[in-house]
Design a protein around this motif. Sequence first.
Motif, mmCIF file in Angstrom:
data_model
loop_
_atom_site.group_PDB
_atom_site.id
_atom_site.type_symbol
_atom_site.label_atom_id
_atom_site.label_comp_id
_atom_site.label_asym_id
_atom_site.label_seq_id
_atom_site.Cartn_x
_atom_site.Cartn_y
_atom_site.Cartn_z
ATOM 1 N N GLU A 1 -0.229 -3.330 13.305
ATOM 2 C CA GLU A 1 0.616 -3.620 11.841
ATOM 3 C C GLU A 1 0.548 -2.053 11.439
ATOM 4 O O GLU A 1 0.801 -2.225 10.113
ATOM 5 N N GLY A 2 0.315 -1.169 12.042
ATOM 6 C CA GLY A 2 0.644 0.314 11.527
ATOM 7 C C GLY A 2 -0.615 0.706 10.988
ATOM 8 O O GLY A 2 -0.612 1.583 9.805
ATOM 9 N N PHE A 3 -1.956 0.195 11.061
ATOM 10 C CA PHE A 3 -2.768 0.617 10.373
ATOM 11 C C PHE A 3 -3.928 1.540 11.559
ATOM 12 O O PHE A 3 -4.012 1.123 12.655
ATOM 13 N N LEU B 1 0.664 -1.304 -0.125
ATOM 14 C CA LEU B 1 -0.049 0.046 0.044
ATOM 15 C C LEU B 1 0.795 1.246 0.131
ATOM 16 O O LEU B 1 2.043 1.204 0.510
ATOM 17 N N LYS B 2 0.634 2.331 -0.544
ATOM 18 C CA LYS B 2 0.932 3.902 -0.448
ATOM 19 C C LYS B 2 0.705 4.033 1.013
ATOM 20 O O LYS B 2 -0.187 3.720 1.705
ATOM 21 N N PRO B 3 1.507 4.993 1.378
ATOM 22 C CA PRO B 3 1.348 5.802 2.729
ATOM 23 C C PRO B 3 0.079 6.408 2.745
ATOM 24 O O PRO B 3 -0.373 6.964 1.977
ATOM 25 N N GLY B 4 -0.814 5.928 3.836
ATOM 26 C CA GLY B 4 -2.143 6.641 3.886
ATOM 27 C C GLY B 4 -3.105 5.644 3.113
ATOM 28 O O GLY B 4 -4.201 5.878 3.108
ATOM 29 N N GLY B 5 -2.622 4.699 2.394
ATOM 30 C CA GLY B 5 -3.416 3.736 1.631
ATOM 31 C C GLY B 5 -4.383 3.024 2.614
ATOM 32 O O GLY B 5 -4.281 2.794 3.785
ATOM 33 N N ALA C 1 -9.742 0.287 7.374
ATOM 34 C CA ALA C 1 -8.469 1.061 7.943
ATOM 35 C C ALA C 1 -7.657 1.913 6.835
ATOM 36 O O ALA C 1 -7.820 1.461 5.718
ATOM 37 N N HIS C 2 -7.053 2.673 7.597
ATOM 38 C CA HIS C 2 -5.642 3.141 6.553
ATOM 39 C C HIS C 2 -4.403 3.049 7.068
ATOM 40 O O HIS C 2 -4.260 3.019 8.509
ATOM 41 N N LYS C 3 -3.338 2.956 6.341
ATOM 42 C CA LYS C 3 -1.988 2.798 6.536
ATOM 43 C C LYS C 3 -1.601 4.097 7.115
ATOM 44 O O LYS C 3 -1.768 4.982 6.652
ATOM 45 N N ASP C 4 -1.178 4.195 8.285
ATOM 46 C CA ASP C 4 -0.374 5.090 8.965
ATOM 47 C C ASP C 4 0.848 5.931 8.051
ATOM 48 O O ASP C 4 1.719 5.242 7.897
#
Length: 262
Positions: A227-229, A186-190, A256-259
């Motif tokens: 896991e950073g979401f 995923l992209k950052p924020g994906g 959720a979104h990737k931090d």
Amino acid sequence: MDSTTHKIYHEHGFDSRKHLEDYLSDNPDTAFGDDALIFPMENLTSLFRRGHINGDVLIDLTSGSLVHHLYAACEFFQHIIVLKVSDRCIMELKRWLDSRTGAFNWGHVTKLHADIEGNSDQYEDKEKKVRSAIPHVMKCDLEKENMTDPIDLPPADCIISAGLLDVICKDKDDYRRYLRKFSRMLKPGGHLILIGTLDITYYTVGKDKFHAFTYDEDFARKAVAAEGFVLDSCKVKKRTSVSDLIDYKGMIFVAAHKDPLV
């Protein structure tokens, strides 16, 4: 049958057409419409309508040859890349994508989605839109660092995974490990969308009984966060179906979104 003798989805393979017929068809005897179709489709439609999840690339990592979960997504992404672990699942999905004779009939899902959206007048065009949004169906190896090696996929704006973690994970460590792999794609924020079955221990396809990973809502929430979401929403639905094909107790829908700072 002892659970140790259950087959494993991505190791032994299964009859993808039988799976569709038993769990997702329009047969009146099919018991899973409310849980397997309506629940995820309503939540996906509501989620995408908010307008903050869109972009160039959506990666679909889903069990079997499912397509119903992509109806709500197809108009929000330029390309949907579908990854499958088995040739049989790919062949079954491509049969529908290419409008071949004998393809599984998703007409009931097309109508259902149109009804959920309130656009019954667009019924005829919906399947074409879904098909045109999926330019690639690719085989992947879940154990490789790059699942699609030697091809490098572009970072995704969104990943949808319906049922896959339930059937490939053998324990909690596996679940977290695959979430980390999803995160790297995923992209950052994906965005990450997970659709799963709670407190399941097995599912049946034809004469074969398959292993399923048992987990609850609390574990799913904590694993996603660990896991950073960032968890945006989590919906749970108690089981309404009556069938001994599968023993889950409920459905879960996680968005959720990737931090971007992780």
